[in-house]
Design an enzyme around this catalytic site. Structure first.
Site, mmCIF file in Angstrom:
data_model
loop_
_atom_site.group_PDB
_atom_site.id
_atom_site.type_symbol
_atom_site.label_atom_id
_atom_site.label_comp_id
_atom_site.label_asym_id
_atom_site.label_seq_id
_atom_site.Cartn_x
_atom_site.Cartn_y
_atom_site.Cartn_z
ATOM 1 N N GLY A 50 0.852 -1.186 0.000
ATOM 2 C CA GLY A 50 0.000 0.000 0.000
ATOM 3 C C GLY A 50 0.888 1.237 0.000
ATOM 4 O O GLY A 50 2.083 1.157 -0.296
ATOM 5 N N LEU A 51 0.298 2.373 0.349
ATOM 6 C CA LEU A 51 1.060 3.618 0.289
ATOM 7 C C LEU A 51 2.354 3.568 1.100
ATOM 8 O O LEU A 51 3.419 3.945 0.612
ATOM 9 C CB LEU A 51 0.199 4.780 0.801
ATOM 10 C CG LEU A 51 -0.826 5.339 -0.164
ATOM 11 C CD1 LEU A 51 -1.616 6.438 0.519
ATOM 12 C CD2 LEU A 51 -0.148 5.873 -1.415
ATOM 13 N N HIS A 64 -16.109 4.999 11.388
ATOM 14 C CA HIS A 64 -16.415 6.142 10.523
ATOM 15 C C HIS A 64 -17.917 6.404 10.547
ATOM 16 O O HIS A 64 -18.701 5.472 10.458
ATOM 17 C CB HIS A 64 -15.957 5.824 9.094
ATOM 18 C CG HIS A 64 -15.901 7.024 8.205
ATOM 19 N ND1 HIS A 64 -17.029 7.637 7.728
ATOM 20 C CD2 HIS A 64 -14.847 7.726 7.707
ATOM 21 C CE1 HIS A 64 -16.671 8.664 6.967
ATOM 22 N NE2 HIS A 64 -15.360 8.738 6.941
ATOM 23 N N ARG A 67 -14.395 12.222 13.623
ATOM 24 C CA ARG A 67 -15.221 11.049 13.347
ATOM 25 C C ARG A 67 -15.808 10.409 14.598
ATOM 26 O O ARG A 67 -16.949 9.952 14.581
ATOM 27 C CB ARG A 67 -14.379 10.042 12.578
ATOM 28 C CG ARG A 67 -14.079 10.569 11.200
ATOM 29 C CD ARG A 67 -13.085 9.729 10.456
ATOM 30 N NE ARG A 67 -12.914 10.285 9.114
ATOM 31 C CZ ARG A 67 -12.033 9.854 8.241
ATOM 32 N NH1 ARG A 67 -11.225 8.842 8.552
ATOM 33 N NH2 ARG A 67 -11.943 10.393 7.058
ATOM 34 N N HIS A 93 -13.616 1.419 10.620
ATOM 35 C CA HIS A 93 -12.927 2.015 9.486
ATOM 36 C C HIS A 93 -11.409 1.945 9.582
ATOM 37 O O HIS A 93 -10.725 1.742 8.586
ATOM 38 C CB HIS A 93 -13.370 3.473 9.383
ATOM 39 C CG HIS A 93 -12.754 4.229 8.257
ATOM 40 N ND1 HIS A 93 -12.834 3.794 6.952
ATOM 41 C CD2 HIS A 93 -12.044 5.394 8.226
ATOM 42 C CE1 HIS A 93 -12.203 4.663 6.168
ATOM 43 N NE2 HIS A 93 -11.706 5.622 6.908
ATOM 44 N N ARG A 150 -8.106 9.373 14.691
ATOM 45 C CA ARG A 150 -7.431 9.938 13.537
ATOM 46 C C ARG A 150 -8.317 10.969 12.863
ATOM 47 O O ARG A 150 -9.523 10.747 12.699
ATOM 48 C CB ARG A 150 -7.081 8.838 12.527
ATOM 49 C CG ARG A 150 -6.481 9.378 11.240
ATOM 50 C CD ARG A 150 -6.013 8.272 10.326
ATOM 51 N NE ARG A 150 -7.090 7.483 9.754
ATOM 52 C CZ ARG A 150 -7.878 7.883 8.759
ATOM 53 N NH1 ARG A 150 -7.732 9.086 8.226
ATOM 54 N NH2 ARG A 150 -8.814 7.091 8.298
ATOM 55 N N SER A 165 -4.491 10.056 7.282
ATOM 56 C CA SER A 165 -3.919 8.713 7.141
ATOM 57 C C SER A 165 -2.995 8.637 5.932
ATOM 58 O O SER A 165 -1.922 8.046 5.998
ATOM 59 C CB SER A 165 -5.012 7.660 7.021
ATOM 60 O OG SER A 165 -5.813 7.912 5.904
ATOM 61 N N LEU A 166 -3.398 9.244 4.835
ATOM 62 C CA LEU A 166 -2.546 9.170 3.650
ATOM 63 C C LEU A 166 -1.202 9.825 3.921
ATOM 64 O O LEU A 166 -0.154 9.317 3.533
ATOM 65 C CB LEU A 166 -3.238 9.829 2.451
ATOM 66 C CG LEU A 166 -4.554 9.158 2.022
ATOM 67 C CD1 LEU A 166 -5.129 9.853 0.800
ATOM 68 C CD2 LEU A 166 -4.346 7.694 1.735
#
Lengths: 218, 594, 250
Positions: free
Chosen positions: B12-13, B236, B297, B364, B399, B404-405
């Protein structure tokens, strides 16, 4: 890394050449051919005169071979090769474009066969000196007649779809709207050629000259 | 000089960013991923990525981003690294921009920014409503380029089973299984970076992808890698309920002006559009006038639960509220939110541009994860690094959206060079590790497979999984009550016993997904207990962790990081203080002025 | 209806690339908003065929379940599409589920789409940045370019466009619409354009853009609605211009 272009693959060049020859010279010749033959719609004499005019152009063999026979042979031959490398799937995906893809192959082979036969009978057997009477006689044979009609329709269809394909595949019609317009233009080409072609056939078959009124009254 | 070798697990990222950084350092890197990396869960991130670029002239600063993040996380995050992340964020955006991410633009050709939860600034850069996908692809492309140049070797379709740890307690590589051949192999490396994402699957249904099982983290945990703040699970507020998945409906819908409401009259029968404004209860806007629909959230989720379960105002008596974007011009919706609106339209057959969406909260994200130090993403086991959602570092108790990204890319970007530095400084690399160390780990894993394939039992792993998810969702998400948590742990332990008697309905060796799932399930159960026990112990309410019996944050006793350890084959909880050296904790009150 | 509604599903099974294929039928309990993934999960939970025979769970690829990861492409009632967004109520029954036919089969519904990722390498589908260190902002991009590029960059590499293309088959290594569209995307970007000719050259190699025969099936099945035929046309235009100019002026 250098950004210099390597030479395109031969398959690329042949494919492009195939696409191009379909329009030029093959398509253009078809247009010229229909135009010349339309002389029959005026009169047999007009047809024979036009025919004679064409039969006596300078460098005739070079023009015929270089401008018509060889490109046609290439376009047809390479077209068959392309056909063999494709695998149609209209039963699963019966969309218009996909039907046209399939039809383009069948009309191509029909047109190719027809043109071959047509050349053989009207160009070779007559040694390039075909006259109105020759053609009109052939048309009395019902099998010939049917073959003429099928051949003309297949060629016209193939040219119409080919025009559309050409405009899309060369990026001349890129946006969805432009491609739709190109499709309408291709349809027009196909229909126009079909109509003119059929009229010419009818002219020979029934000795029918709808434009004879254009002639000066004797 | 010896050539170090790095392994990255997870594409992933975070994993891709780590891979790129290692490759740039000229060190060969093996990248392992269950799925082709382009299909990693990061694709699901929708709304955007935060960076205080102040591109709207609102006076946004890195310090404000830092403060929002710490405050939003209810002061549980160690502050120095969070600060570094916020400082790095604008540079990360620039980097992504240079990589060709198709961010939305202003008429001047600059990046456009939108608002997101937990902040009053336009701080979120975005590419439509599929920002995660766009970012993942950008990094995927860079990794593909490095792969093309021979610096990266991908092992896609190969799943991590365990770390290879020598007698000295140093990680020397990994043991992994090819998902096609079921072949188990070990791979030597001087350092291993884990970027294995979230653990949604322990909750059964969540907004996470199928591969987000947390299995790798749990496997590492059982090998002595500590796991921190497991109890902090983000639910979420807005997702579309579904039997196979709870599909996320991004915060960006609210960032672009979407409003959450329910009919004031619980017996309301009219279609949502024909209910006049006065008869609609915009509860977030009423309860939180300053942040409105863009409260963090955890707050929004609890508000929706309150509306549905206490006020009994759910739509048609169902657990659902309206998320309404119908007042936003269609052109804006298509330009900025099309990706998510299409999801709603495709899966429910209703056009959210015309009809308000029905949404409900869904599990989430996990704020908790592998314990890493506050410096360079290193875990407590030498040679094991972690980055991205699978570690715990950046988000505290909750968060903020679009953080997160940035944390994935920042964490991965640190982990890569840190692992390289560590590997270069090793006196003896993995090449001098005795082959017996690798062989015994391989044997241990092969035996597990063999046992699963051959054993006869009465339990179905899928049913155990479903029950696990039900227990976790019911008791260990939004509202936590000690009695229920104890019961939940009992149930999980019962599932653990039942797991011993599972029977695989597929005993072949080729592409046997049941085998792999069974292996993951064993780990998921362990991780579920880590989450549950952490929640049980923490007698306070902080961020996403909410206990009605302990409704206040308790900084005297609980301003601590939970650090779960695997001791004598069981979970042991330890606590360590949070680094609050930069911002003094203050009450977190989104209903009042900050 | 008083009795529970059933969903009939037929799945083409194949234990491995060299094993024989066979069909299995399942009867599943209907629920609202059921999709094909849920059907496959039901089967995994209780792998018993309609006539009561025990079988194995069906192997299939899936991940995000919201049509963005590109994993779960398969043939459903003969058409290439994503299983997660294939809603049972919109499908004719029995629902026929088969693996994609244009990619090497692995098992059951799993195929190997590595060809696409290799093709992305071949056309250098990336922006060749100097490094990840600080080099300031990227180039300015007009909203107009962004609005064209963004849809292209939504490609999920699912392979549906290759599956339905009559020009993609065992005789023909055509890269397919997705890859051509990626070339357009990267050539459109200000930095990416610096390597435009390299990408175009790659697309004029064997299996390149010339293999497209304009059947236009691709654009019908793209789950992301990417204007693939437009991409092909545009790249085609750039390609022949480059080929011709390269030949004419070197």
């Amino acid at each position: 890394m250098s950004a210099t272009a390597t030479q395109p693959d031969s398959s690329y060049l042949l494919r492009k050449l195939h696409s191009f020859t379909g329009l030029l010279p093959v398509g253009a010749f078809l247009a010229e051919h229909f135009w010349s033959n339309s002389a029959a719609l005026v009169s047999a004499e007009k047809y024979n005169a036009t025919s004679e005019e064409l039969q006596t152009i300078p460098f005739r063999l070079i023009v015929e071979w270089g401008g018509i026979f060889l490109p046609l042979l290439f376009h047809g031959g390479y077209g068959i090769y392309i056909w063999l490398r494709g695998k149609s799937n209209v039963s699963a995906y019966p969309w218009v474009g996909n039907w046209l893809y399939l039809a383009q192959r069948y009309t191509g082979i029909i047109a190719f066969a027809y043109i071959g036969w047509h050349l053989y009978t009207e160009r070779w057997l007559t040694h390039g000196k075909s006259t109105y009477a020759n053609v009109a006689e052939d048309m009395q044979n019902p099998w010939y007649l049917v073959f003429f009609i099928v051949g003309v329709l297949a060629s016209s269809f193939h040219l119409g779809v080919g025009t559309w394909n050409f405009l899309c595949k060369w990026g001349l019609a890129a946006t969805v709207k432009a491609q739709q317009a190109a499709g309408r233009f291709g349809a027009f080409v196909g229909v126009a050629f079909s109509v003119v072609g059929i009229l010419i056939i009818l002219s020979f078959r029934f000795d029918w000259h709808p434009f004879s009124a254009y002639l000066p009254t004797k | 000089m010896r050539q170090p070798k790095i392994i990255v697990v997870g594409g992933g990222l975070a994993g891709l960013m780590a891979t790129i950084r290692v490759a740039e350092a000229g060190i060969p890197v093996d990248l392992f991923s269950i799925v082709p990396v382009k299909r990693s869960h990061s694709v699901c991130a929708q709304g955007g990525i935060n960076a205080a670029k102040n591109q709207k002239g609102e006076g946004d600063t890195v310090d404000k981003h830092f403060d929002d993040t710490i405050y939003g996380g209810d002061f549980l995050a160690n502050q120095p690294l969070v600060k570094r992340m916020c400082e790095a964020a604008p540079g990360i955006i620039d980097l992504l921009d240079r990589m060709g991410v198709m961010f939305n633009r202003t008429p001047e050709g600059l990046l456009d920014y939108r608002r997101f939860g937990g902040t009053l600034y336009h701080r979120t850069a975005f590419a439509g409503a599929t920002t995660g996908q766009q970012l993942l692809y950008a990094l995927d492309e860079q990794v593909r380029r490095h792969e093309f140049e021979g610096k990266v070797k991908k092992f896609e379709g190969v799943t991590f089973l365990s770390a290879v740890i020598d007698e000295g307690g140093v990680c020397r590589g990994i043991c992994a299984m090819d998902l096609r051949s079921s072949e188990v192999k070990t791979y030597a490396a001087d350092a291993v970076i884990f970027a294995t994402g979230g653990n949604g699957a322990i909750f059964g249904r969540s907004t996470n992808s199928v591969v987000c099982t947390g299995s790798a983290q749990a496997a590492l945990f059982q090998q002595g890698v500590d796991y921190a703040n497991g109890e902090f699970i983000q639910v979420h507020p807005t997702a579309i309920p579904g039997e196979d998945k709870l599909r996320l409906m991004s915060e960006s819908a609210r960032g672009e002006g979407g409003r959450v409401w329910v009919p004031r009259n619980p017996a309301e029968k009219r279609a949502p559009r024909s209910i006049p404004d006065a008869e609609r209860f915009y509860f977030l806007e009423e309860w939180y006038p300053k942040y409105g629909n863009l409260v963090p959230r955890d707050i929004a989720t609890r508000a929706i639960h309150r509306i549905v379960y206490q006020e009994k105002l759910g739509i048609d008596g169902q657990p659902a509220v309206y998320l309404d974007v119908t007042h936003i011009p269609r052109e804006t919706l298509d330009r900025k939110l099309e990706g998510i609106l299409e999801i709603y339209e495709k899966f429910l057959g209703v056009d959210p541009r015309v009809e308000p969406m029905r949404v409900f909260p869904a599990m989430h994200y996990t704020m908790g994860g592998i314990w890493v130090n506050g410096e360079d993403q290193a875990s407590n086991v030498p040679g094991v690094y972690a980055a991205g959602e699978c570690e715990y570092q950046y988000h505290g108790a909750n968060r903020l959206g679009a953080n997160s990204l940035v944390s994935c890319i920042f964490g991965g970007g640190i982990a890569g060079p840190a692992a390289v530095k560590y590997a270069k400084n090793l006196e003896k690399g993995a090449e001098s590790t005795a082959s017996a160390v690798f062989d015994s780990e391989k044997k241990r894993q092969e035996e597990k497979n063999q046992k699963l394939i051959s054993q006869d039992g009465s339990e179905n792993p899928i049913i155990i999984w479903r029950e696990l998810g039900e227990v976790m969702t019911e008791h260990v998400t939004v509202t936590r009550i000690n009695r229920n948590l104890q019961m939940a742990d009992g149930k999980i332990r019962a599932l653990q016993e039942r797991y011993k008697k599972i029977n695989l309905s597929d005993r072949t060796k080729w592409s046997n997904q049941t085998l792999n799932f069974a292996r993951e399930l064993e780990n998921m159960i362990i991780l579920a207990r880590v989450v549950t026990l952490g929640a049980l112990a923490r007698n306070e309410s902080r961020g996403a962790h909410y206990k009605p019996d302990f409704p206040e944050r308790d900084d005297v006793n609980w301003l601590t990081t939970t650090r779960a350890k695997w001791v004598n084959n069981d979970i042991q909880l330890a606590y360590e203080p949070v680094d609050i050296s930069l911002i003094k904790p203050r009450p977190r009150r989104y209903d009042a002025v900050k | 209806m008083s009795e529970t509604k059933q969903v009939m599903v037929k799945v083409k099974r194949q234990a491995g690339p060299k094993e024989a294929a066979r069909w299995e039928e399942f009867s599943l309990k209907w629920r609202p908003s059921m999709n094909v993934i849920i059907c496959l999960r039901d089967i995994a939970e209780n792998p018993v065929t309609r006539d009561g025979k025990k079988t194995t769970p069906i192997s299939y690829d899936s991940n995000c379940l919201e049509e963005i990861c590109g994993s779960c492409a398969m043939l459903i009632n003969g058409r290439a599409r994503m299983a997660c967004s294939a809603l049972v109520d919109q499908l004719e029954q029995p629902i026929r589920i088969e693996p994609m036919s244009k990619f090497p089969l692995v098992r059951d519904l799993i195929v190997d789409r590595q060809f696409m990722f290799e093709s992305l390498k071949r056309v250098k589908a990336w922006i060749p940045i100097d490094g990840t260190y600080h080099l300031g902002e990227g180039p300015r991009v007009s909203p107009e370019i962004q609005e064209k590029g963004y849809p292209l960059s939504n490609c999920i590499t699912c392979g549906n466009c290759l599956e339905v293309c009559p020009q993609v088959n065992e005789h023909n290594q055509f890269v397919g619409a997705a890859i051509i569209s990626q070339v357009r995307l990267f050539n459109m970007h200000p930095t990416g354009a610096m390597n435009k000719s390299e990408r175009l050259s790659a697309l004029m190699g064997p299996g390149g853009i010339q293999e497209c025969a304009n059947a236009q099936n691709c654009v019908h099945v793209c789950p992301k609605g990417i204007p693939l035929t437009e991409s092909i046309a545009e790249v085609n235009r750039d390609a022949w211009k480059q080929a011709l100019l390269g030949w004419l002026v070197g």
